[in-house]
Design a protein around this motif. Structure first.
Motif, PDB file in Angstrom:
ATOM      1  N   TYR A  10       0.837  -1.208   0.000  1.00  0.00           N
ATOM      2  CA  TYR A  10       0.000   0.000   0.000  1.00  0.00           C
ATOM      3  C   TYR A  10       0.869   1.254   0.000  1.00  0.00           C
ATOM      4  CZ  TYR A  10      -2.801   3.834   1.762  1.00  0.00           C
ATOM      5  OH  TYR A  10      -3.392   5.069   1.934  1.00  0.00           O
TER       6      TYR A  10
ATOM      7  N   LEU B 146       2.326   1.821  -3.430  1.00  0.00           N
ATOM      8  CA  LEU B 146       1.326   2.354  -4.355  1.00  0.00           C
ATOM      9  C   LEU B 146       1.000   3.807  -4.026  1.00  0.00           C
ATOM     10  CD1 LEU B 146      -1.090  -0.711  -4.524  1.00  0.00           C
ATOM     11  CD2 LEU B 146       0.401   0.111  -6.344  1.00  0.00           C
ATOM     12  N   LYS B 147       0.925   4.110  -2.746  1.00  0.00           N
ATOM     13  CA  LYS B 147       0.601   5.470  -2.315  1.00  0.00           C
ATOM     14  C   LYS B 147       1.639   6.468  -2.816  1.00  0.00           C
ATOM     15  CE  LYS B 147      -1.399   8.653   0.377  1.00  0.00           C
ATOM     16  NZ  LYS B 147      -2.767   9.150   0.194  1.00  0.00           N
TER      17      LYS B 147
ATOM     18  N   VAL C 117       1.318   6.694  -6.756  1.00  0.00           N
ATOM     19  CA  VAL C 117       0.078   7.370  -7.153  1.00  0.00           C
ATOM     20  C   VAL C 117       0.138   8.858  -6.812  1.00  0.00           C
ATOM     21  CG1 VAL C 117      -2.372   7.561  -6.602  1.00  0.00           C
ATOM     22  CG2 VAL C 117      -1.383   5.332  -7.125  1.00  0.00           C
TER      23      VAL C 117
ATOM     24  N   VAL D 295      -7.424   6.279  -9.926  1.00  0.00           N
ATOM     25  CA  VAL D 295      -6.537   6.854  -8.918  1.00  0.00           C
ATOM     26  C   VAL D 295      -6.440   8.386  -8.971  1.00  0.00           C
ATOM     27  CG1 VAL D 295      -5.111   4.757  -8.881  1.00  0.00           C
ATOM     28  CG2 VAL D 295      -4.405   6.687 -10.295  1.00  0.00           C
TER      29      VAL D 295
ATOM     30  N   GLY E 203      -8.472   4.621  -5.530  1.00  0.00           N
ATOM     31  CA  GLY E 203      -7.451   3.830  -4.869  1.00  0.00           C
ATOM     32  C   GLY E 203      -6.131   4.586  -4.871  1.00  0.00           C
ATOM     33  N   PRO E 204      -5.175   4.159  -4.080  1.00  0.00           N
ATOM     34  CA  PRO E 204      -5.230   2.981  -3.209  1.00  0.00           C
ATOM     35  C   PRO E 204      -5.907   3.232  -1.867  1.00  0.00           C
ATOM     36  CG  PRO E 204      -3.061   3.978  -3.037  1.00  0.00           C
ATOM     37  CD  PRO E 204      -3.816   4.774  -4.078  1.00  0.00           C
TER      38      PRO E 204
ATOM     39  N   PRO F 229     -10.020   1.390  -2.278  1.00  0.00           N
ATOM     40  CA  PRO F 229     -10.118   0.446  -3.394  1.00  0.00           C
ATOM     41  C   PRO F 229     -11.546  -0.069  -3.594  1.00  0.00           C
ATOM     42  CG  PRO F 229      -9.190  -0.653  -1.491  1.00  0.00           C
ATOM     43  CD  PRO F 229      -9.343   0.799  -1.109  1.00  0.00           C
TER      44      PRO F 229
ATOM     45  N   SER G 183      -3.993  -0.611  -7.422  1.00  0.00           N
ATOM     46  CA  SER G 183      -4.562   0.397  -6.529  1.00  0.00           C
ATOM     47  C   SER G 183      -6.071   0.212  -6.376  1.00  0.00           C
ATOM     48  CB  SER G 183      -4.269   1.802  -7.069  1.00  0.00           C
ATOM     49  OG  SER G 183      -2.885   2.070  -7.061  1.00  0.00           O
ATOM     50  N   TYR G 184      -6.717  -0.135  -7.467  1.00  0.00           N
ATOM     51  CA  TYR G 184      -8.181  -0.296  -7.437  1.00  0.00           C
ATOM     52  C   TYR G 184      -8.585  -1.667  -6.912  1.00  0.00           C
ATOM     53  CZ  TYR G 184     -13.045  -0.197  -9.039  1.00  0.00           C
ATOM     54  OH  TYR G 184     -14.427  -0.238  -9.105  1.00  0.00           O
TER      55      TYR G 184
END
Length: 314
Positions: free
Chosen positions: A9, A12-13, A16, A84, A114-115, A118, A214-215
């Protein structure tokens, strides 16, 4: 949540957040044309106490001779985002055009991304918006609701028009028509396998994986037709479906296949394949360019199909 999930996470954060900063810079540099005065911002209650879903309501200009108290249909639109990127308002030109030239109301709405939120958060927001519309029967003709969307928003529109559609019947809300513009329809397919002969600024496979992770951090959820509407039962789709795809878009093959699958003689399917343009071609295009010409053709076809469905006067 396990340590691996937390680390994933956070990864991804970070990525994104960087993507969002780039998108925000691009939108400031290439500002979309602003619509006319018949637009107002609204806040729609969600299922979560104290949380609202933001949107813009476009009302059509009054036409001479039309009854002032006649309720008009409404088109609900969801913007593109890769699931996102916050992009509410990106499709001002489209929303204003449909309201003006079709004489119907247009509601452009946001949804969670997301993330941080989601699946099924975006689908829940889609449901909440349509339930709110169902409660506005004194303002809109809720027996004639069109759902529309671009890219990830096109995914949500198709989900609303198929898997979710029957759930609104008891609320008297009917969805006779769906419009999807270069939509995401099958997330089960590995992004590297999504190829076209003449790609034009294609979505890189690594970026598509970021969007998908992310989704839908749980890969099993990608088989859910609320995530991949290409897997929905064709009989669940409404009587009129418009799908716009682009020659240079790596998402086109799956959407082209869905359009063909829906041509079963039970509904009207309008499939527009645009040559020499890619995904998101209409976001910021210069007048007179190929992208601008194709945007005019696509938007014009959509308006024409809406007018055939409802009549120009709405």
């Amino acid at each position: 949540m396990g340590l691996f999930s937390i680390l994933n996470y956070l990864r991804l954060k970070v990525i994104v957040t960087f993507i969002r900063l780039i998108a925000k810079w691009q939108r400031r540099r290439l500002r979309a044309a602003q619509p006319g005065p018949n637009k107002k911002q609204i806040s729609i209650p969600s299922r979560d106490p104290g949380r609202f879903i933001e949107g813009y309501l476009y009302t059509p200009p009054e036409t001479p001779g039309s009854p002032a108290n006649k309720k008009k249909p409404i088109l609900v639109n969801w913007h593109g985002s890769g699931f996102v990127v916050p992009s509410l308002g990106l499709h001002d030109v489209y929303c204003a055009r449909v309201a003006r030239d079709s004489g119907i109301n247009v509601l452009d709405v946001d949804y969670r991304k997301g993330p941080e939120a989601p699946f099924p958060a975006a689908v829940h927001d889609t449901e909440d918006v349509l339930k709110w519309v169902a409660g506005q029967g004194d303002q809109f003709d809720i027996s004639r609701v069109v759902v529309s969307g671009f890219s990830a928003g096109g995914n949500l529109a198709l989900v609303a028009a198929s898997v979710l559609r029957s759930s609104f019947e008891e609320l008297k809300l009917q969805i006779p028509m769906a419009i999807a513009i270069y939509p995401v329809v099958d997330i089960t397919v590995e992004p590297a396998q999504k190829v076209v002969p003449k790609p034009i600024r294609p979505i890189p496979a690594f970026l598509a994986r970021i969007f998908n992770d992310s989704y839908t951090p749980n890969p099993e959820s990608r088989k859910d037709p609320r995530v991949s509407p290409a897997l929905a039962d064709p009989s669940s789709f409404p009587g009129t479906v418009v799908i716009v795809t682009c020659e240079g878009d790596t998402l086109a093959p799956e959407s082209n296949a869905l359009a063909e699958r829906l041509k079963d003689g039970k509904r009207k399917v309008v499939h527009k394949f645009l040559e020499d343009v890619g995904h998101g071609f209409d976001d910021f295009c210069r007048e007179g360019s190929k992208a601008w010409e194709q945007r005019e053709a696509a938007y014009g076809l959509i308006v024409h199909t809406i007018n055939e469905e409802f009549g120009h006067s709405g």
